[in-house]
Design a protein around this motif. Structure first.
Motif, PDB file in Angstrom:
ATOM      1  N   LEU A  19       7.121 -23.014  20.142  1.00 42.66           N
ATOM      2  CA  LEU A  19       5.836 -22.798  20.575  1.00 42.66           C
ATOM      3  C   LEU A  19       5.333 -23.491  22.094  1.00 42.66           C
ATOM      4  O   LEU A  19       4.841 -23.199  22.945  1.00 42.66           O
ATOM      5  N   VAL A  20       6.236 -24.647  22.366  1.00 39.83           N
ATOM      6  CA  VAL A  20       6.152 -25.171  23.505  1.00 39.83           C
ATOM      7  C   VAL A  20       6.771 -24.278  24.614  1.00 39.83           C
ATOM      8  O   VAL A  20       6.283 -24.226  25.831  1.00 39.83           O
ATOM      9  N   LEU A  21       8.024 -23.697  24.395  1.00 41.22           N
ATOM     10  CA  LEU A  21       8.630 -22.841  25.314  1.00 41.22           C
ATOM     11  C   LEU A  21       7.817 -21.503  25.817  1.00 41.22           C
ATOM     12  O   LEU A  21       7.376 -21.086  26.751  1.00 41.22           O
ATOM     13  N   VAL A  22       7.145 -20.781  24.520  1.00 38.01           N
ATOM     14  CA  VAL A  22       6.500 -19.737  24.536  1.00 38.01           C
ATOM     15  C   VAL A  22       5.090 -19.711  24.985  1.00 38.01           C
ATOM     16  O   VAL A  22       4.586 -18.944  25.759  1.00 38.01           O
ATOM     17  N   VAL A  23       4.447 -20.907  24.546  1.00 37.89           N
ATOM     18  CA  VAL A  23       2.962 -20.769  24.752  1.00 37.89           C
ATOM     19  C   VAL A  23       2.666 -22.040  25.695  1.00 37.89           C
ATOM     20  O   VAL A  23       1.759 -21.826  26.629  1.00 37.89           O
ATOM     21  N   ALA A  24       3.020 -23.431  25.233  1.00 34.89           N
ATOM     22  CA  ALA A  24       2.773 -24.379  26.247  1.00 34.89           C
ATOM     23  C   ALA A  24       3.024 -24.336  27.770  1.00 34.89           C
ATOM     24  O   ALA A  24       2.257 -24.860  28.504  1.00 34.89           O
ATOM     25  N   VAL A  25       4.371 -24.068  27.947  1.00 36.05           N
ATOM     26  CA  VAL A  25       4.892 -24.185  29.422  1.00 36.05           C
ATOM     27  C   VAL A  25       3.882 -23.260  30.174  1.00 36.05           C
ATOM     28  O   VAL A  25       3.630 -23.712  31.234  1.00 36.05           O
ATOM     29  N   PRO A  26       3.874 -21.870  29.878  1.00 36.01           N
ATOM     30  CA  PRO A  26       3.083 -21.047  30.953  1.00 36.01           C
ATOM     31  C   PRO A  26       1.658 -21.684  30.909  1.00 36.01           C
ATOM     32  O   PRO A  26       1.018 -21.617  32.316  1.00 36.01           O
ATOM     33  N   PHE A  27       1.091 -22.106  29.974  1.00 36.13           N
ATOM     34  CA  PHE A  27      -0.420 -22.511  30.134  1.00 36.13           C
ATOM     35  C   PHE A  27      -0.494 -23.683  30.757  1.00 36.13           C
ATOM     36  O   PHE A  27      -1.341 -23.981  31.760  1.00 36.13           O
ATOM     37  N   LEU A  28       0.466 -24.622  30.485  1.00 35.37           N
ATOM     38  CA  LEU A  28       0.606 -26.145  31.448  1.00 35.37           C
ATOM     39  C   LEU A  28       0.731 -25.714  32.836  1.00 35.37           C
ATOM     40  O   LEU A  28      -0.134 -26.488  33.691  1.00 35.37           O
ATOM     41  N   PHE A  29       1.389 -24.913  33.192  1.00 36.51           N
ATOM     42  CA  PHE A  29       1.833 -24.666  34.658  1.00 36.51           C
ATOM     43  C   PHE A  29       0.594 -23.831  35.450  1.00 36.51           C
ATOM     44  O   PHE A  29       0.366 -24.069  36.496  1.00 36.51           O
ATOM     45  N   ILE A  30      -0.196 -23.073  34.759  1.00 37.46           N
ATOM     46  CA  ILE A  30      -1.579 -22.446  35.189  1.00 37.46           C
ATOM     47  C   ILE A  30      -2.503 -23.637  35.648  1.00 37.46           C
ATOM     48  O   ILE A  30      -2.864 -23.708  36.654  1.00 37.46           O
ATOM     49  N   ILE A  31      -2.769 -24.734  34.708  1.00 36.93           N
ATOM     50  CA  ILE A  31      -3.405 -25.805  34.820  1.00 36.93           C
ATOM     51  C   ILE A  31      -2.633 -26.788  36.050  1.00 36.93           C
ATOM     52  O   ILE A  31      -3.575 -27.031  36.816  1.00 36.93           O
ATOM     53  N   LEU A  32      -1.626 -26.883  36.081  1.00 35.82           N
ATOM     54  CA  LEU A  32      -0.966 -27.655  37.087  1.00 35.82           C
ATOM     55  C   LEU A  32      -0.904 -26.932  38.765  1.00 35.82           C
ATOM     56  O   LEU A  32      -1.372 -27.711  39.450  1.00 35.82           O
ATOM     57  N   GLN A  33      -1.049 -25.460  38.557  1.00 31.70           N
ATOM     58  CA  GLN A  33      -1.168 -24.995  39.728  1.00 31.70           C
ATOM     59  C   GLN A  33      -2.706 -25.040  40.274  1.00 31.70           C
ATOM     60  O   GLN A  33      -2.765 -25.246  41.523  1.00 31.70           O
ATOM     61  N   ALA A  34      -3.606 -24.889  39.462  1.00 33.51           N
ATOM     62  CA  ALA A  34      -4.624 -24.791  39.639  1.00 33.51           C
ATOM     63  C   ALA A  34      -5.135 -26.483  40.343  1.00 33.51           C
ATOM     64  O   ALA A  34      -6.187 -26.415  41.264  1.00 33.51           O
ATOM     65  N   ILE A  35      -4.603 -27.155  39.949  1.00 35.71           N
ATOM     66  CA  ILE A  35      -4.870 -28.894  40.341  1.00 35.71           C
ATOM     67  C   ILE A  35      -4.230 -29.080  41.640  1.00 35.71           C
ATOM     68  O   ILE A  35      -4.686 -29.321  42.613  1.00 35.71           O
ATOM     69  N   PHE A  36      -2.688 -28.523  41.723  1.00 34.67           N
ATOM     70  CA  PHE A  36      -1.850 -28.907  42.671  1.00 34.67           C
ATOM     71  C   PHE A  36      -1.571 -27.757  43.777  1.00 34.67           C
ATOM     72  O   PHE A  36      -0.455 -26.906  43.161  1.00 34.67           O
ATOM     73  N   PRO A  37      -2.294 -27.106  44.686  1.00 38.44           N
ATOM     74  CA  PRO A  37      -2.007 -25.950  45.060  1.00 38.44           C
ATOM     75  C   PRO A  37      -0.683 -25.833  45.667  1.00 38.44           C
ATOM     76  O   PRO A  37      -0.146 -24.636  45.918  1.00 38.44           O
ATOM     77  N   GLU A  38       0.066 -26.938  46.082  1.00 37.98           N
ATOM     78  CA  GLU A  38       1.471 -26.796  46.717  1.00 37.98           C
ATOM     79  C   GLU A  38       2.659 -27.020  45.597  1.00 37.98           C
ATOM     80  O   GLU A  38       3.635 -27.218  45.998  1.00 37.98           O
ATOM     81  N   LEU A  39       2.298 -26.634  44.327  1.00 36.64           N
ATOM     82  CA  LEU A  39       3.043 -26.782  43.181  1.00 36.64           C
ATOM     83  C   LEU A  39       4.352 -26.090  43.623  1.00 36.64           C
ATOM     84  O   LEU A  39       5.406 -26.297  43.424  1.00 36.64           O
ATOM     85  N   GLY A  40       4.095 -24.567  44.092  1.00 36.60           N
ATOM     86  CA  GLY A  40       5.104 -23.854  44.137  1.00 36.60           C
ATOM     87  C   GLY A  40       6.227 -24.425  45.260  1.00 36.60           C
ATOM     88  O   GLY A  40       7.240 -23.733  45.149  1.00 36.60           O
ATOM     89  N   ARG A  41       5.932 -25.131  46.102  1.00 33.85           N
ATOM     90  CA  ARG A  41       6.891 -25.561  47.079  1.00 33.85           C
ATOM     91  C   ARG A  41       7.426 -27.188  46.739  1.00 33.85           C
ATOM     92  O   ARG A  41       7.980 -27.731  47.376  1.00 33.85           O
ATOM     93  N   GLY A  42       7.191 -27.423  45.372  1.00 32.59           N
ATOM     94  CA  GLY A  42       7.779 -28.507  44.842  1.00 32.59           C
ATOM     95  C   GLY A  42       7.059 -29.819  45.211  1.00 32.59           C
ATOM     96  O   GLY A  42       7.517 -30.875  45.109  1.00 32.59           O
TER      97      GLY A  42
END
Length: 557
Positions: A19-42
């Motif tokens: 569940l963490v791999l399939v569901v939690a990981v993509p949803f968490l990164f949506i939240i993180l990307q919304a908060i941190f716009p430069e996340l894709g650049r590390g």
């Protein structure tokens, strides 16, 4: 108490990890990307800086309003069509009832993007309708009512089957009691029978709403000409067109999640306000009434809906598939099997795309079946702490539209610091399908586990069986029929999934849906429709054959 002191079983660990791999990981990164716009650049610099721009976009209110409007209108029209048919099917003797059920199942098995392409070929200028009767309905088709009409024809079967089966369970016994106390037939139905069917009606309408607001193919194909932009098409635009705007896509994805999750909260609120218990253990009279003078109008209504929802799209798809050239029109000299020959000859890569989708469909069915069974066991049968969190993770995909899952997977697995990643491989498609379709096996398995007493597993444990052995040898065989039915549904939907496939499919990897979509973009309508017709046959026939074999095996046993 002894069971509570035991360590966490391997089945629960596997369920949590999956569940963490399939569901939690993509949803968490949506939240993180919304908060941190430069996340894709590390980088975690400038947190929340993208929120003002995305949420302050003057188009956002309009897109959100259009999304809500589309969902509400599709729900309303689906209910208007499906509920009367479901009432007739459940409470009265409708001639050819089983045939109507099969005909109403087909629109749900036709991928929405294929159905809309069939309607375009039929109603556009110089389309099939104009060739046959001399006029077209392009103005209607490329409008908001046209979008709602096409989407409703694909979604009303959800309401029809849910409400008809719920009403059959409720029966007419309670309405008959009301009539004994002076209620008219109409009043007894509106005040007793229909309210008791609220769970099935609410669940199906919720599902239709979720399907409508996350549907990509129909708004993308029809909404552009109508100037009707919704959140799904806006998210896709930010992901696929330059300049790529991942923070904006993540923020719009969260808006879409909020809308979908709000619908689920509304459903929970409706169902918890009162009791809808209709099964008391006493035998109920399931005899259906004769239609009398209403027999002919009811049959005519069923036939009309079946013809419009099933007959016309299938005929349009087949006519396009048989046409050598679309400009040649509906004449015998222009019809042939050249497009099917090209598909079967694999001159355009069709068989490779077909093989990829079938393989991914089988893999998605197996993974979601196993993960769904383990997750349902962890939530229903285990006493492990944190199973409430696991329950939330099993429900979360219901509120994650396909486009949101696709964006989350891109954000999660396209990070520069990852040493190994499934991104740009077929595995990313498998992860997308598993996340989108996981709720189906979970719901089926959860319902099956609730019907199994704890004494069976306890007896196995007394005789020395480990939790995994008890699960594998006792519980899994008992839930197998329900689980296999869900896995067949996962297979049928995964093989034709469009939005996630279009967004995350690796370069050089073609699926059924991306092949069809690209053929239409390149103007090869006949090839696309031939592939679509083959897809409909496969995704409808294989599950039916499997269910038939399961039924025969059950009879033999």
């Amino acid at each position: 108490m002894a069971r509570a002191r035991e360590g966490v079983s391997p089945s629960v660990i596997i369920a949590a990890a999956g569940l963490v791999l399939v569901v939690a990981v993509p949803f968490l990164f949506i939240i993180l990307q919304a908060i941190f716009p430069e996340l894709g650049r590390g980088s975690l610099a400038a947190p929340f800086s993208a929120l003002a721009g995305a949420l302050g976009d003057p188009k956002l209110i309009g897109m959100t309003g259009n999304t809500l409007l589309l969902g509400v209108l599709v729900v309303a029209l689906s209910a208007l069509i499906a509920v009367p048919l479901a009432v007739a099917r459940a409470l009265f003797k409708v001639p050819g009832a089983v045939i109507w059920d099969v005909l109403f199942l087909i629109p749900f098995m036709i991928p929405p993007y294929i159905a809309v392409l069939g309607w375009i070929m039929t109603l556009q200028p110089r389309g099939y309708l104009e060739q046959l009767v001399g006029f077209n309905l392009a103005t209607f088709l490329f409008s908001v009512p046209g979008i709602v009409f096409v989407m409703t024809l694909n979604s009303f079967p959800v309401v029809y089957f849910a409400v008809s089966r719920t009403l059959e369970t409720v029966g007419s016994r309670y309405a008959d009691v009301g009539r004994v106390f002076g209620a008219s037939p109409a009043r007894a139905f509106w005040r007793i029978t229909l309210p008791l069917s609220t769970p099935g009606l609410a669940a199906s309408l919720l599902l239709v709403f979720a399907m409508a607001i996350e549907e990509y193919g129909t708004p993308a194909a029809l909404g552009g000409r109508a100037g009707f932009e919704v959140l799904v098409t806006a998210i896709d635009l930010r992901v696929s067109d330059w300049p790529i705007d991942l923070p904006g896509a993540a923020i719009l994805s969260l808006v879409l999640v909020v809308l979908s999750f709000g619908a689920f909260v509304l459903q929970r609120w409706i169902l918890t306000r009162r009791s809808y218990e209709a099964t008391t253990g006493k035998p109920q009279d399931s005899a259906k009434r004769d239609l009398g003078v209403w027999k002919l109008p009811v049959v005519a209504g069923f036939a009309l809906v079946a013809f419009v929802a099933t007959g016309l799209p299938l005929l349009a798809i087949l006519a396009s598939a048989l046409s050598r050239t679309i400009s040649g029109g509906l004449v015998w000299s222009n019809l042939g099997f050249s497009n099917f020959s090209a598909i079967l000859g694999d001159s355009t890569g069709a068989l490779k795309a077909l093989g990829t989708s079938l393989s991914l469909g089988v893999a998605a069915a197996l993974v979601t079946g196993l993960l769904g069974a383990l997750s349902a066991y962890a939530v229903v049968k285990s006493k492990v702490r944190g199973r409430g969190v696991l329950d939330v993770l099993t429900i979360l995909p219901n509120a994650l539209p396909g486009i949101v899952v696709a964006v989350g997977l891109i954000l999660a697995w396209n990070q520069p610091w990852l040493p190994v990643t499934p991104y740009n491989t077929s595995l990313i498609l498998l992860l997308a399908y598993c996340c989108i379709l996981l709720p189906q096996p979970v719901r089926y398995a959860t319902a099956a586990f609730h019907q199994i007493g704890d004494n069976l597993e306890a007896a196995a444990r007394v005789f020395g069986a480990s939790p995994m052995v008890a699960f594998r040898r006792i519980l899994l065989p008992l839930i197998a029929p329900s689980l296999l039915a869900a896995m067949l549904l996962v297979f049928a939907v995964a093989t034709r999934e469009l939005v996630a496939s279009v967004v995350v499919a690796p370069v050089g990897v073609s699926t059924i849906s991306t092949y069809i979509w690209r053929q239409f973009e390149q103007g090869s309508v006949g090839l696309g429709m031939a592939m679509a017709f083959v897809t409909i046959l496969i995704t409808t026939a294989l599950p039916l054959i499997a269910l038939s074999l399961m039924g025969r095996r059950g009879n033999l046993l």
